[in-house]
Design an enzyme around this catalytic site. Structure first.
Site, PDB file in Angstrom:
ATOM      1  N   CYS A 134      -2.284  -2.989  12.109  1.00 19.15           N
ATOM      2  CA  CYS A 134      -3.763  -2.978  12.686  1.00 19.15           C
ATOM      3  C   CYS A 134      -4.213  -3.663  13.952  1.00 19.15           C
ATOM      4  CB  CYS A 134      -4.646  -3.504  11.494  1.00 19.15           C
ATOM      5  SG  CYS A 134      -6.383  -3.232  11.910  1.00 19.15           S
ATOM      6  N   ALA A 139       0.775  -1.136   0.013  1.00 20.43           N
ATOM      7  CA  ALA A 139       0.002   0.019  -0.196  1.00 20.43           C
ATOM      8  C   ALA A 139       0.947   1.168   0.210  1.00 20.43           C
ATOM      9  CB  ALA A 139      -1.142  -0.076   1.360  1.00 20.43           C
ATOM     10  N   GLN A 154      -4.893  -5.857   2.578  1.00 17.60           N
ATOM     11  CA  GLN A 154      -5.249  -6.511   3.763  1.00 17.60           C
ATOM     12  C   GLN A 154      -6.268  -6.273   4.635  1.00 17.60           C
ATOM     13  OE1 GLN A 154      -1.139  -6.914   5.349  1.00 17.60           O
ATOM     14  NE2 GLN A 154      -0.313  -6.912   3.362  1.00 17.60           N
ATOM     15  N   LYS A 212       0.237   1.081  12.985  1.00 17.32           N
ATOM     16  CA  LYS A 212       0.474   0.781  11.626  1.00 17.32           C
ATOM     17  C   LYS A 212      -0.462   0.131  10.969  1.00 17.32           C
ATOM     18  CE  LYS A 212       5.447  -0.617  13.137  1.00 17.32           C
ATOM     19  NZ  LYS A 212       5.981   0.523  12.244  1.00 17.32           N
ATOM     20  N   THR A 213      -1.237   1.170  10.189  1.00 18.55           N
ATOM     21  CA  THR A 213      -2.362   0.691   9.276  1.00 18.55           C
ATOM     22  C   THR A 213      -2.476   1.231   7.993  1.00 18.55           C
ATOM     23  OG1 THR A 213      -3.630   2.845   9.988  1.00 18.55           O
ATOM     24  CG2 THR A 213      -3.739   1.067  11.817  1.00 18.55           C
ATOM     25  N   ALA A 214      -3.406   0.670   7.102  1.00 17.43           N
ATOM     26  CA  ALA A 214      -3.437   1.093   5.840  1.00 17.43           C
ATOM     27  C   ALA A 214      -3.875   2.730   5.673  1.00 17.43           C
ATOM     28  CB  ALA A 214      -4.451   0.228   4.973  1.00 17.43           C
ATOM     29  N   ASP A 249       4.494   0.283   7.296  1.00 13.23           N
ATOM     30  CA  ASP A 249       4.744  -0.586   8.495  1.00 13.23           C
ATOM     31  C   ASP A 249       6.160  -0.667   8.722  1.00 13.23           C
ATOM     32  OD1 ASP A 249       1.858  -0.890   8.468  1.00 13.23           O
ATOM     33  OD2 ASP A 249       1.981  -3.006   8.087  1.00 13.23           O
ATOM     34  N   CYS A 283      -8.358   2.960  12.867  1.00 15.79           N
ATOM     35  CA  CYS A 283      -8.625   1.353  13.095  1.00 15.79           C
ATOM     36  C   CYS A 283     -10.080   1.257  13.257  1.00 15.79           C
ATOM     37  CB  CYS A 283      -7.894   1.055  14.218  1.00 15.79           C
ATOM     38  SG  CYS A 283      -7.958  -0.739  14.605  1.00 15.79           S
TER      39      CYS A 283
END
Length: 409
Positions: A164, A16, A46, A304-306, A296, A339
């Site tokens: 996530c 991503a 993901q 740590k997320t998209a 990430d 999130c």
């Protein structure tokens, strides 16, 4: 040895963060020579795997061929990076190929360290042991949930950092909601074994989550770290303050420990943590001004997320192009991450926050109050965000995340 290939920009990682950064750079300057280095055949959405494990999405909607998401104007080298020579502005690939760059962007993601839990790898995908953190295993999660009528279901969460951080809970809540709808929840003992000391790291969202913990009758076990699994005997062993605790299970959803990719941790680019050592505001490397890290693999203390990568990518694009033009970075990242905590089918607690746990909502509270479960947040997660990912973020459209220049030139 063959002469090194030279580019204006080399991007390590076609996930991503890497694809979105490439697309944003090329939207701004289509004349830069840019290459993406990634060995994968496929690219995955993901965040959709939780929905696969909950029976909401089919797995194939989360996967596309890597060749189909490489931005127009970018080259793709389908190999893995091996070592970095930042003093020479050079990257060496696994086959010995050398690439030189004016700007390097490092975004290879995080490594799932399954091997750190003894016995886990041998039993994944069978014996009731599953994980939504792998494309091929998320359908097995749904199979187990669909078929379980009684017994013990354990959901684990390892120490931070993980990508996530809400995903371990999302799997649990969606499973509980399915069992509740089928009328079997009362016959299933659900346990959440979290290595951390709190249910969720940002206090504002905990009350709403605790309502669901109580509604589903979940046994919340904090400070409980999964260390081994015996799939044949269906026994999981947890490390707690009181020693080792063995728990029998009928279903075990595992979230693996997560670490920096080894080739990053072993490189001159690494911080003490093993992740790419960057300034948390500009995402510029702390020692090499023409290197940036995001996603990430970055050392920043954000979730740590998209969604974090979506916010970081345009910012890195602007700052990297500035360095390419001989200027200093002028955009700063506030630590934003999101999130969407899926608490039941049809409702989500939309957690959005930045550095220090500061709430950073994207919408006014009259439309979406992120601290409360909402139907509109579910529509956002299940219908809008996947479309935005494939058709916006990966194509350089910066809807709601266009960076603002906050430093003077």
């Amino acid at each position: 040895m063959a002469e090194a290939k030279s580019y204006d920009v080399v991007i390590i990682g076609g996930g991503a963060a890497g694809i979105a950064t490439a697309a944003s750079m090329l939207k701004r300057n289509g004349d830069v020579s840019l290459v993406i280095v990634d060995p994968s055949e496929d690219h995955y959405y993901q965040p959709g795997w939780t929905m696969v494990g909950g029976g909401v999405f089919e797995p194939q909607v989360t996967r596309r061929a890597m060749a189909d998401v490489i931005p127009s104007g970018a080259q793709w080298i389908q190999k893995a990076a091996s070592t970095f020579q930042p003093e020479q502005n050079q990257v060496t690939l696994e086959d010995g190929t050398q690439l030189t760059y004016k700007v390097l962007i490092v975004a290879p993601g995080i490594r799932l360290a399954w091997e750190q839990i003894e016995g886990l790898e041998e039993t994944l995908g069978k014996n009731g042991v599953t994980s939504n953190y792998r494309y091929d295993l998320a359908p097995y999660t749904w199979e187990l949930v669909r078929n379980l009528k009684n017994g013990r279901a354990i959901f684990s969460q390892p120490p931070m950092p993980i990508k996530c951080a809400g995903a371990p809970q999302k799997a649990m809540y969606l499973s509980c909601n399915e069992w509740e709808d089928r009328g079997v929840l009362g016959d299933i003992k659900v346990e959440f074994c979290n290595a951390g000391g709190v249910l969720f790291g940002v206090d504002a969202y905990v009350p709403a989550l605790m309502e669901y913990v109580e509604r589903y009758g979940i046994d919340l076990r904090l400070g409980s770290k999964l260390v081994s699994v015996d799939g044949d005997k269906k026994v999981a062993t947890f490390e707690t303050a009181d020693g080792l605790d063995q728990r029998e299970f009928d279903m075990l959803h595992v979230v693996p420990p997560q670490v920096a990719p080894q080739f990053i941790a072993d490189s001159p680019l690494a911080a003490e943590s093993g992740f790419v050592d960057v300034d948390q505001a500009t995402l510029q490397h702390t020692r090499y001004p023409n290197i940036f890290g995001l996603g990430d693999a970055g050392s920043m203390p954000n979730a740590k997320t998209a969604a974090a990568a979506r916010k970081q990518a345009p910012l890195v694009a602007v700052n990297a192009l500035a360095v390419l033009a001989g200027r200093d970075p002028r955009c700063e990242y506030d630590g934003y991450g999101s999130c969407p905590l899926t608490v039941e089918r049809g409702k989500i607690v939309l957690a959005e926050f930045g550095y220090g746990g500061k709430l950073l909502p994207s919408f006014p509270s009259w439309l979406i109050d992120g601290t409360r479960p909402a139907r509109l947040s579910w529509i956002l997660k299940s219908e809008i965000l996947p479309w935005v990912y494939w058709n916006g973020m990966l194509k350089g459209h910066e809807w709601m995340v266009k960076p603002k220049e906050s430093r003077s030139a």
